[in-house]
Design a protein around this motif. Structure first.
Motif, PDB file in Angstrom:
ATOM      1  N   TYR A  14     -14.334  72.711 -42.247  1.00  0.00           N
ATOM      2  CA  TYR A  14     -15.870  72.975 -42.273  1.00  0.00           C
ATOM      3  C   TYR A  14     -16.414  72.628 -40.738  1.00  0.00           C
ATOM      4  O   TYR A  14     -15.705  71.893 -40.032  1.00  0.00           O
ATOM      5  CB  TYR A  14     -16.446  71.826 -43.252  1.00  0.00           C
ATOM      6  N   ILE A  15     -17.518  73.588 -40.563  1.00  0.00           N
ATOM      7  CA  ILE A  15     -18.217  73.396 -39.114  1.00  0.00           C
ATOM      8  C   ILE A  15     -19.327  72.406 -39.311  1.00  0.00           C
ATOM      9  O   ILE A  15     -19.711  71.873 -38.292  1.00  0.00           O
ATOM     10  CB  ILE A  15     -18.508  74.452 -38.646  1.00  0.00           C
ATOM     11  N   VAL A  16     -19.808  72.304 -40.397  1.00  0.00           N
ATOM     12  CA  VAL A  16     -21.094  71.278 -40.555  1.00  0.00           C
ATOM     13  C   VAL A  16     -20.720  70.422 -42.001  1.00  0.00           C
ATOM     14  O   VAL A  16     -20.314  71.369 -42.916  1.00  0.00           O
ATOM     15  CB  VAL A  16     -22.358  71.567 -40.254  1.00  0.00           C
ATOM     16  N   ASP A  17     -21.245  69.337 -42.121  1.00  0.00           N
ATOM     17  CA  ASP A  17     -21.144  68.716 -43.342  1.00  0.00           C
ATOM     18  C   ASP A  17     -22.090  69.365 -44.534  1.00  0.00           C
ATOM     19  O   ASP A  17     -23.007  70.053 -44.156  1.00  0.00           O
ATOM     20  CB  ASP A  17     -20.959  67.385 -43.177  1.00  0.00           C
ATOM     21  N   GLU A  18     -22.148  68.721 -45.549  1.00  0.00           N
ATOM     22  CA  GLU A  18     -23.288  69.203 -46.601  1.00  0.00           C
ATOM     23  C   GLU A  18     -24.742  68.682 -46.300  1.00  0.00           C
ATOM     24  O   GLU A  18     -25.557  69.370 -46.922  1.00  0.00           O
ATOM     25  CB  GLU A  18     -23.007  68.533 -47.956  1.00  0.00           C
ATOM     26  N   ASN A  19     -24.857  67.966 -45.351  1.00  0.00           N
ATOM     27  CA  ASN A  19     -26.457  67.720 -44.868  1.00  0.00           C
ATOM     28  C   ASN A  19     -26.499  68.347 -43.555  1.00  0.00           C
ATOM     29  O   ASN A  19     -27.451  68.055 -42.953  1.00  0.00           O
ATOM     30  CB  ASN A  19     -26.389  66.135 -44.511  1.00  0.00           C
ATOM     31  N   LYS A  20     -25.577  69.253 -43.126  1.00  0.00           N
ATOM     32  CA  LYS A  20     -25.831  70.035 -42.071  1.00  0.00           C
ATOM     33  C   LYS A  20     -25.633  69.272 -40.566  1.00  0.00           C
ATOM     34  O   LYS A  20     -26.592  69.675 -39.578  1.00  0.00           O
ATOM     35  CB  LYS A  20     -27.174  71.081 -41.920  1.00  0.00           C
ATOM     36  N   SER A  21     -24.876  68.181 -40.882  1.00  0.00           N
ATOM     37  CA  SER A  21     -24.770  67.294 -39.601  1.00  0.00           C
ATOM     38  C   SER A  21     -23.568  67.716 -38.833  1.00  0.00           C
ATOM     39  O   SER A  21     -22.550  68.184 -39.573  1.00  0.00           O
ATOM     40  CB  SER A  21     -24.567  65.929 -40.397  1.00  0.00           C
ATOM     41  N   LEU A  22     -23.605  67.270 -37.717  1.00  0.00           N
ATOM     42  CA  LEU A  22     -22.503  67.578 -36.772  1.00  0.00           C
ATOM     43  C   LEU A  22     -21.944  66.150 -36.126  1.00  0.00           C
ATOM     44  O   LEU A  22     -21.304  66.048 -35.065  1.00  0.00           O
ATOM     45  CB  LEU A  22     -22.712  68.419 -35.436  1.00  0.00           C
ATOM     46  N   ASP A  23     -22.503  65.114 -36.942  1.00  0.00           N
ATOM     47  CA  ASP A  23     -22.087  63.601 -36.309  1.00  0.00           C
ATOM     48  C   ASP A  23     -20.596  63.582 -36.207  1.00  0.00           C
ATOM     49  O   ASP A  23     -20.025  63.005 -35.437  1.00  0.00           O
ATOM     50  CB  ASP A  23     -22.753  62.708 -37.186  1.00  0.00           C
ATOM     51  N   TRP A  24     -19.889  63.964 -37.173  1.00  0.00           N
ATOM     52  CA  TRP A  24     -18.306  63.946 -37.465  1.00  0.00           C
ATOM     53  C   TRP A  24     -17.779  64.485 -36.006  1.00  0.00           C
ATOM     54  O   TRP A  24     -16.692  64.248 -35.555  1.00  0.00           O
ATOM     55  CB  TRP A  24     -17.850  64.615 -38.689  1.00  0.00           C
ATOM     56  N   LEU A  25     -18.519  65.552 -35.422  1.00  0.00           N
ATOM     57  CA  LEU A  25     -17.957  66.344 -34.052  1.00  0.00           C
ATOM     58  C   LEU A  25     -18.432  65.403 -32.946  1.00  0.00           C
ATOM     59  O   LEU A  25     -17.850  65.151 -31.946  1.00  0.00           O
ATOM     60  CB  LEU A  25     -18.333  67.649 -34.246  1.00  0.00           C
ATOM     61  N   THR A  26     -19.801  65.292 -32.892  1.00  0.00           N
ATOM     62  CA  THR A  26     -20.478  64.638 -31.506  1.00  0.00           C
ATOM     63  C   THR A  26     -20.048  63.298 -31.299  1.00  0.00           C
ATOM     64  O   THR A  26     -20.058  62.769 -30.102  1.00  0.00           O
ATOM     65  CB  THR A  26     -21.998  64.732 -31.548  1.00  0.00           C
ATOM     66  N   SER A  27     -19.411  62.341 -32.448  1.00  0.00           N
ATOM     67  CA  SER A  27     -18.983  61.279 -31.928  1.00  0.00           C
ATOM     68  C   SER A  27     -17.490  61.113 -31.571  1.00  0.00           C
ATOM     69  O   SER A  27     -17.156  59.883 -31.327  1.00  0.00           O
ATOM     70  CB  SER A  27     -19.114  60.436 -33.309  1.00  0.00           C
ATOM     71  N   ARG A  28     -16.763  62.286 -31.315  1.00  0.00           N
ATOM     72  CA  ARG A  28     -15.605  62.207 -30.779  1.00  0.00           C
ATOM     73  C   ARG A  28     -15.391  62.469 -29.347  1.00  0.00           C
ATOM     74  O   ARG A  28     -16.408  63.156 -28.861  1.00  0.00           O
ATOM     75  CB  ARG A  28     -14.681  63.375 -31.572  1.00  0.00           C
ATOM     76  N   GLU A  29     -14.203  62.225 -28.739  1.00  0.00           N
ATOM     77  CA  GLU A  29     -13.940  62.654 -27.319  1.00  0.00           C
ATOM     78  C   GLU A  29     -13.535  64.010 -27.117  1.00  0.00           C
ATOM     79  O   GLU A  29     -12.511  64.174 -28.034  1.00  0.00           O
ATOM     80  CB  GLU A  29     -13.030  61.423 -26.685  1.00  0.00           C
ATOM     81  N   ILE A  30     -13.641  64.516 -26.184  1.00  0.00           N
ATOM     82  CA  ILE A  30     -13.055  65.766 -25.558  1.00  0.00           C
ATOM     83  C   ILE A  30     -13.132  65.646 -24.272  1.00  0.00           C
ATOM     84  O   ILE A  30     -14.259  65.288 -23.648  1.00  0.00           O
ATOM     85  CB  ILE A  30     -13.457  67.160 -26.328  1.00  0.00           C
ATOM     86  N   ALA A  31     -12.276  66.035 -23.561  1.00  0.00           N
ATOM     87  CA  ALA A  31     -12.233  65.804 -21.938  1.00  0.00           C
ATOM     88  C   ALA A  31     -12.708  67.205 -21.576  1.00  0.00           C
ATOM     89  O   ALA A  31     -12.255  68.198 -21.914  1.00  0.00           O
ATOM     90  CB  ALA A  31     -10.857  65.894 -21.683  1.00  0.00           C
ATOM     91  N   ALA A  32     -13.622  66.869 -20.651  1.00  0.00           N
ATOM     92  CA  ALA A  32     -14.518  68.084 -20.034  1.00  0.00           C
ATOM     93  C   ALA A  32     -13.555  69.121 -19.090  1.00  0.00           C
ATOM     94  O   ALA A  32     -13.774  70.296 -19.074  1.00  0.00           O
ATOM     95  CB  ALA A  32     -15.545  67.753 -19.105  1.00  0.00           C
ATOM     96  N   ASP A  33     -12.469  68.468 -18.603  1.00  0.00           N
ATOM     97  CA  ASP A  33     -11.481  69.360 -18.036  1.00  0.00           C
ATOM     98  C   ASP A  33     -10.187  69.690 -18.664  1.00  0.00           C
ATOM     99  O   ASP A  33      -9.036  70.089 -18.118  1.00  0.00           O
ATOM    100  CB  ASP A  33     -11.278  68.506 -16.514  1.00  0.00           C
ATOM    101  N   GLY A  34     -10.078  69.441 -20.036  1.00  0.00           N
ATOM    102  CA  GLY A  34      -8.985  69.388 -20.680  1.00  0.00           C
ATOM    103  C   GLY A  34      -8.727  70.899 -21.275  1.00  0.00           C
ATOM    104  O   GLY A  34      -9.767  71.622 -21.210  1.00  0.00           O
ATOM    105  N   PRO A  35      -7.586  71.035 -22.187  1.00  0.00           N
ATOM    106  CA  PRO A  35      -7.434  72.593 -22.382  1.00  0.00           C
ATOM    107  C   PRO A  35      -8.435  72.765 -23.449  1.00  0.00           C
ATOM    108  O   PRO A  35      -9.235  72.070 -24.462  1.00  0.00           O
ATOM    109  CB  PRO A  35      -6.223  72.080 -23.176  1.00  0.00           C
ATOM    110  N   PHE A  36      -9.150  74.047 -23.427  1.00  0.00           N
ATOM    111  CA  PHE A  36     -10.301  74.534 -24.137  1.00  0.00           C
ATOM    112  C   PHE A  36     -11.624  73.903 -24.124  1.00  0.00           C
ATOM    113  O   PHE A  36     -12.510  74.074 -25.249  1.00  0.00           O
ATOM    114  CB  PHE A  36      -9.546  74.579 -25.780  1.00  0.00           C
ATOM    115  N   ALA A  37     -11.788  73.424 -23.159  1.00  0.00           N
ATOM    116  CA  ALA A  37     -13.113  72.625 -22.957  1.00  0.00           C
ATOM    117  C   ALA A  37     -14.004  73.683 -22.909  1.00  0.00           C
ATOM    118  O   ALA A  37     -13.895  74.603 -22.495  1.00  0.00           O
ATOM    119  CB  ALA A  37     -12.942  71.624 -21.638  1.00  0.00           C
TER     120      ALA A  37
END
Length: 173
Positions: A14-37
């Motif tokens: 799923y890309i958004v939850d049943e409430n059209k929220s991306l909280d599950w995504l935006t609360s996680r870490e991803i490195a700006a200079d990492g793979p596939f950034a």
């Protein structure tokens, strides 16, 4: 030049939850200079296309000036959806008719299918998506909007870990 569906997904697709929220995504870490950034990916992008729900999510969560310098289209039948000051065009029709316009606007760079899944499915069904890059978050949502709500075949090009995400680059099989 490629047409690339670049997105994030829960482990259960799923890309958004049943409430059209991306909280599950935006609360996680991803490195700006990492793979596939996102920043290195954006350097390859010449034009963008997204659905109305994605555009409205951006309006709600990133108000103000339009965040992308590239020519952008929103697939919608909703009149008046584009906010004042946003250099964004709307399109209501067959994606096969829009695709050459997107490619021309990309000026030799990639076309980015921002989403959502229904928009990506239209392009995939028309045979217009060359690559898909998906960053998988370590969670399940159980419901919401699917990353790609159709059957299609892909070949894995490469994969890597970036902070909390497992990222995969796929090419149309």
């Amino acid at each position: 030049m490629s047409t690339v569906y670049y997105t994030a997904s829960s482990l259960d697709g799923y890309i958004v939850d049943e409430n059209k929220s991306l909280d599950w995504l935006t609360s996680r870490e991803i490195a700006a200079d990492g793979p596939f950034a996102i920043d290195p990916f954006m350097e390859t992008v010449g034009s963008l296309v997204m659905g109305a729900d994605t555009y409205e999510w951006i309006l709600e969560n990133h108000p103000g000036e339009w965040m992308y310098p590239q020519p952008t289209w929103v697939l919608t039948h909703r009149p008046g959806i584009i906010a004042d000051g946003h250099d964004v065009q709307t399109f209501a029709g067959d994606v096969a008719d829009l695709h050459p316009v997107l490619e021309e606007a990309a000026a030799g760079k990639n076309v980015w299918l921002v989403g959502g899944g229904d928009v990506a499915a239209q392009f995939v069904a028309a045979g217009l998506v060359d690559e898909m890059i998906v960053s998988y978050a370590p969670c399940t949502l159980g419901a919401g909007s699917r990353v790609l709500p159709m059957r299609s075949e892909w070949a894995l090009v490469s994969s890597a870990v970036n902070a909390d995400f497992v990222c995969a680059h796929w090419r149309r099989a």
